[in-house]
Design a protein around this motif. Structure first.
Motif, PDB file in Angstrom:
ATOM      1  N   ILE A 178       0.851  -1.191   0.000  1.00 38.11           N
ATOM      2  CA  ILE A 178       0.000   0.000   0.000  1.00 38.11           C
ATOM      3  C   ILE A 178       0.887   1.240   0.000  1.00 38.11           C
ATOM      4  CG2 ILE A 178      -1.884  -1.166   1.219  1.00 38.11           C
ATOM      5  CD1 ILE A 178      -1.166   0.541   3.678  1.00 38.11           C
ATOM      6  N   ASP A 179       0.407   2.266  -0.629  1.00 38.75           N
ATOM      7  CA  ASP A 179       1.111   3.544  -0.681  1.00 38.75           C
ATOM      8  C   ASP A 179       0.593   4.386   0.480  1.00 38.75           C
ATOM      9  OD1 ASP A 179       2.139   6.052  -1.176  1.00 38.75           O
ATOM     10  OD2 ASP A 179       1.639   6.050  -3.308  1.00 38.75           O
ATOM     11  N   ILE A 180       1.433   4.604   1.499  1.00 43.04           N
ATOM     12  CA  ILE A 180       0.974   5.303   2.708  1.00 43.04           C
ATOM     13  C   ILE A 180       0.788   6.807   2.493  1.00 43.04           C
ATOM     14  CG2 ILE A 180       1.940   3.546   4.225  1.00 43.04           C
ATOM     15  CD1 ILE A 180       4.149   5.595   4.972  1.00 43.04           C
ATOM     16  N   LEU A 192      -3.569   6.860   0.490  1.00 41.11           N
ATOM     17  CA  LEU A 192      -4.369   5.737   0.969  1.00 41.11           C
ATOM     18  C   LEU A 192      -5.769   5.729   0.394  1.00 41.11           C
ATOM     19  CD1 LEU A 192      -3.452   5.910   4.758  1.00 41.11           C
ATOM     20  CD2 LEU A 192      -2.688   4.166   3.120  1.00 41.11           C
ATOM     21  N   LYS A 193      -6.279   4.530   0.204  1.00 37.30           N
ATOM     22  CA  LYS A 193      -7.705   4.375  -0.055  1.00 37.30           C
ATOM     23  C   LYS A 193      -8.404   4.405   1.303  1.00 37.30           C
ATOM     24  CE  LYS A 193      -7.103   0.470  -2.323  1.00 37.30           C
ATOM     25  NZ  LYS A 193      -7.385  -0.772  -3.087  1.00 37.30           N
ATOM     26  N   TYR A 233      -9.523  -1.071   2.910  1.00 37.90           N
ATOM     27  CA  TYR A 233      -8.789  -2.232   2.407  1.00 37.90           C
ATOM     28  C   TYR A 233      -9.372  -3.478   3.070  1.00 37.90           C
ATOM     29  CZ  TYR A 233      -5.178   1.120   0.972  1.00 37.90           C
ATOM     30  OH  TYR A 233      -4.497   2.162   0.400  1.00 37.90           O
ATOM     31  N   PHE A 261      -9.425   3.889   6.860  1.00 36.75           N
ATOM     32  CA  PHE A 261      -8.657   5.112   7.041  1.00 36.75           C
ATOM     33  C   PHE A 261      -9.554   6.337   6.893  1.00 36.75           C
ATOM     34  CE2 PHE A 261      -5.241   2.221   5.602  1.00 36.75           C
ATOM     35  CZ  PHE A 261      -4.334   2.413   6.637  1.00 36.75           C
ATOM     36  N   LYS A 295      -5.945  10.468   4.032  1.00 40.37           N
ATOM     37  CA  LYS A 295      -5.385   9.959   2.771  1.00 40.37           C
ATOM     38  C   LYS A 295      -3.932   9.523   2.924  1.00 40.37           C
ATOM     39  CE  LYS A 295      -8.971  10.674   0.191  1.00 40.37           C
ATOM     40  NZ  LYS A 295      -9.759   9.550  -0.222  1.00 40.37           N
ATOM     41  N   PHE A 335       2.309   3.584  10.351  1.00 44.71           N
ATOM     42  CA  PHE A 335       2.428   2.386   9.528  1.00 44.71           C
ATOM     43  C   PHE A 335       3.042   1.243  10.332  1.00 44.71           C
ATOM     44  CE2 PHE A 335       5.112  -0.464   7.126  1.00 44.71           C
ATOM     45  CZ  PHE A 335       4.173  -1.049   6.289  1.00 44.71           C
TER      46      PHE A 335
END
Length: 169
Positions: free
Chosen positions: A12-14, A17-18, A21, A38, A41, A48
């Protein structure tokens, strides 16, 4: 891109964020779902790492939660009401498909407690939905191989210290 690998999840790109998940996995020979919710974003490296550590500890937390549920039952809390709901609502035939109702040496209540299975873990690392807890562990009893819609829910903080236990449907 600021990709990071989480246990059970893909990268995941921190930094982008979506909101949601979800994955399915196997824990102790049972299928469970794990979701992360979350509000923001992005999360920082520290958040993390906390999330990663929590996910890695789910099996340990599951064992701790079962002990919390057992203690709650002994104190006649939500777990007590939850188990007694099944004893009151299920007919002998349905009950006997779950536990051994003829075993006088193993109380029905204890047998039902032992049948509780973790079916979902929900995580709220940044307070999505105004959650004042970090982890939500949903437990259920299976009838005919399917979890019931009545859930015994353990809500915890980031260290898996008990926030509260509740009964939801």
């Amino acid at each position: 891109m600021n990709n990071h690998q989480l246990p059970f999840f893909e990268s995941i790109d921190i930094s982008t964020l979506k909101e949601y998940y979800k994955v399915h996995t196997i824990l102790d020979n049972s299928k469970i779902s794990i979701d992360i919710n979350f509000e923001k974003k992005f999360i920082d490296e520290n958040t993390f790492q906390v999330l990663k550590n929590f996910l890695e500890s789910i099996p340990k937390f599951d064992e701790q939660n079962k002990s919390l549920i057992s203690n709650d039952f002994k104190e006649e809390g939500e777990a007590f009401d939850y188990i007694n709901f099944y004893l009151d609502e299920l007919g002998q035939e349905e009950l006997s498909s779950i536990i051994n109702i003829d075993n006088d040496n193993y109380p029905k209540e204890k047998q039902l407690l032992d049948k509780l299975r973790l079916i979902r873990v929900g995580l709220y690392p940044d307070g999505k939905y105004d959650a004042d807890y970090f982890g939500v562990f949903d437990y259920s009893i299976e009838i005919d191989g399917e979890p019931c819609n009545q859930l015994l829910v353990v809500k915890t903080d980031v260290k898996d210290d008990l926030d509260h236990i509740t009964w939801e449907s």
